[in-house]
Design an enzyme around this catalytic site. Sequence first.
Site, PDB file in Angstrom:
ATOM      1  N   ASP A 175       0.832  -1.207   0.000  1.00 17.17           N
ATOM      2  CA  ASP A 175       0.000   0.000   0.000  1.00 17.17           C
ATOM      3  C   ASP A 175       0.871   1.264   0.000  1.00 17.17           C
ATOM      4  OD1 ASP A 175      -2.247   1.865   0.793  1.00 17.17           O
ATOM      5  OD2 ASP A 175      -3.292  -0.037   0.929  1.00 17.17           O
ATOM      6  N   HIS A 216      -3.743   5.117   4.475  1.00 18.29           N
ATOM      7  CA  HIS A 216      -4.468   3.937   4.014  1.00 18.29           C
ATOM      8  C   HIS A 216      -3.836   2.627   4.465  1.00 18.29           C
ATOM      9  CE1 HIS A 216      -6.190   1.337   0.737  1.00 18.29           C
ATOM     10  NE2 HIS A 216      -7.263   1.998   1.115  1.00 18.29           N
ATOM     11  N   SER A 394     -11.519  -1.561   0.265  1.00 18.43           N
ATOM     12  CA  SER A 394     -10.190  -1.454   0.883  1.00 18.43           C
ATOM     13  C   SER A 394     -10.199  -1.973   2.300  1.00 18.43           C
ATOM     14  CB  SER A 394      -9.774   0.009   0.974  1.00 18.43           C
ATOM     15  OG  SER A 394      -9.294   0.433  -0.252  1.00 18.43           O
TER      16      SER A 394
END
Length: 733
Positions: A175, A216, A394
């Site tokens: 990520d 994230h 996600s």
Amino acid sequence: MASSPSFPLLLFLSPLILLTVHPLHTPPLSPDNPHFRSPPPSCGPGQSWAVRLHARLDDEGHDLDELAHLVAEDAGLENRGQIGQLAGHYLLCQGADEGQRGTGAGKALAAHRYVAWHSQELILSRSKRSVAFNDPKYPKQWHLHNELRAGMDINVTGVWERNITGAGVTVVVVDDGVQHTLADIQPNYSPEGSYDLNSNDPDPMPHPDARSDNHHGTRCAGEIAAVSNNSFCAVGVAYGSKVAGIRVLDGPLTDSMEAVAFNKHYQVNDVYSCSWGPDDDGRTVDGPHPLGKAALQHGVIAGRRGFGSIFVVASGNGGQYNDNCNYDGYANSIYTVTIGAVDENGRMPFYAEECASMLAVTFSSGGRSLRSIVTSDWSLQEGTGCTDAHTGTSAAAPLAAGMIALMLQVRPCLTWRDVQHIIAYTATQYTDARADWETNGAGFHHSHQHGFGLLNAWRLVNAAKVWDSVPFLVSYQSPVLREERQILAYPANLVLSWNVTAADLKQSGMKTLEHVSMTMTMAHPRRGTVEIVLLCPSGMSSLIGARRALDPDASGYMDWTFSTVRCWGERAEGQYTLQITDHREPSLSLGTLNHWKLTLYGSSMSFQEVKERQRLVVEAMGGQYLNSNFSLPCPPGLDIAPEKVNPLTSNSLKSLLLLGCFALFWSLYYTLEVALAHLDLRELWRGRRGRAQDGFQAVRLEEGPEMELQLQQQQRVADTVAKAPLITADSAT
Ligand SMILES: [Ca+2]
Ligand SMILES: [Ca+2]
Ligand SMILES: [Ca+2]
């Protein structure tokens, strides 16, 4: 030798003993009865003694109870009776103020002829095996334990209670980085599995960015392995696992970077959690490019000591644009576990994408009134280290990655295909009016919206415990079927079929299916209006090519591979049919199907064996195998070297540069030496330093073209060397 006759005697006597002891505790006996005692279950702290008496009667014929009384009396203690069902074992208590006598009691018991063993009891520290965490946000982690909506969680607490927390397993989050210094990550962080491909260093720490959204990866890492009971934020699904980070999304991504990421530290990292993919704009058709594809394939062959890296990918967030994960090559790939999202009501949220290749779903955010995922967060910029607003598919993929870590703890030798099989066998179907549930020829239920159903940690782990590895993967490929046929406008259909015979499958030995793929090339003025359905021999249909209103692309498909898992476990032999239709605007011309090809993946597992495994999995759901010491043998795996050193790492670059410099100087020196040999050296020696330089100039001029060429060649060598870091730098920023 003396004890051997006494043991059967004890066995013989034990029912009698029970008969005498038992009534003492049964209600019908009156409290007035002199034998009635209701001793407190234990003595005060530090006041209890446990003794085991010699398992025989003494010479005067006292029974064990009487002996216990004698022993207690002799030691100055009070007999509280037999300990549970342990014949010959008694609990003796001393008074609270008898500390001094306690020492004497120990000595008396040690010396007593009836006492075989004694022990002063200590207070044992035992925590209840129910899950209670002090993490302040745990109560809000509904996806782990949903008190509001029963059943709408991943059913993991029973797994934790049995000490299955992902220990020994490493999950890597591919990520935008992982803030591993965070209290919820640091104790579980694996630097060995981590790397930063954006900055080309081993530390995947996220970089603050203009929009403060490089949080994230950290959020995903928290979902997987947030540390439990640290009074901080949240708890991860596999809070006993290790979590690594590969920073690759904070900058332009190239095929080669993706390929490196997919195999990075693949003997350390077991599960790769990838919450990203091609643009979810409802018009993109893209997936891994040749290197990324090769790396996925290499990962399942060589990763995790040959059991295969587990790649978990999110189905995508383009639901509101009618996007569909069959147009996403990562989701379509047979090497990935494709995970979709449902909200806490079990409904497909507006953003979630559906497709025929989706394996299962798990929880994430939904509409405004519904709760999002609570997890750790970065603490850089506006981050507080904790968030209740992680959303999208996600957030679903890392939950799946965490559940897979739990499976791998109980059975580390599950192959990448075993994991997919177990998901298909255990995911749960539930009532959702909007889901198009269908049961296939092998009894597996699947919907394009929910895959095989909701991932259920309890079911996954229990099935993993009894799962024997499936036979190796085999495939069958039809020839490229050249058609050049017009795609008919709806409601008419272009129908094409291909028959796979027993003889076709004989060589590979394939009996039952896993993934079914169809690769096609089509010319069309607006491909988003075309709909493609694939029928397996059982009649099970998969909408592999869904319509996408926003996809106006006029280039059709060029060798695009669609895949479906909906025929899982079915017999491979039989007729496969394609139905293609065009919901076109009448003004547009018709398209043409140029050619197509069918690929079947499966194994030699027979249909009966599939049914047998289904039965075994159902049987295992009681938890009896998880509770017991039962374990299937697990081979150790292959001894595969860690991934080959990337020739563009900083160390190898330094060596290359050094080598290059050495070569450059050596050739310059050699050239000079050769050139100087042709000159009148004395003149040069006589000249001043400046002349020597002139002389050199002369050499250059005189030997111009040849020297120029050599220099050019050397320059080219130096360039290649110098470009190496530039290439990496380019691709990394
Ligand atoms: Ca870094
Ligand atoms: Ca925590
Ligand atoms: Ca998508």
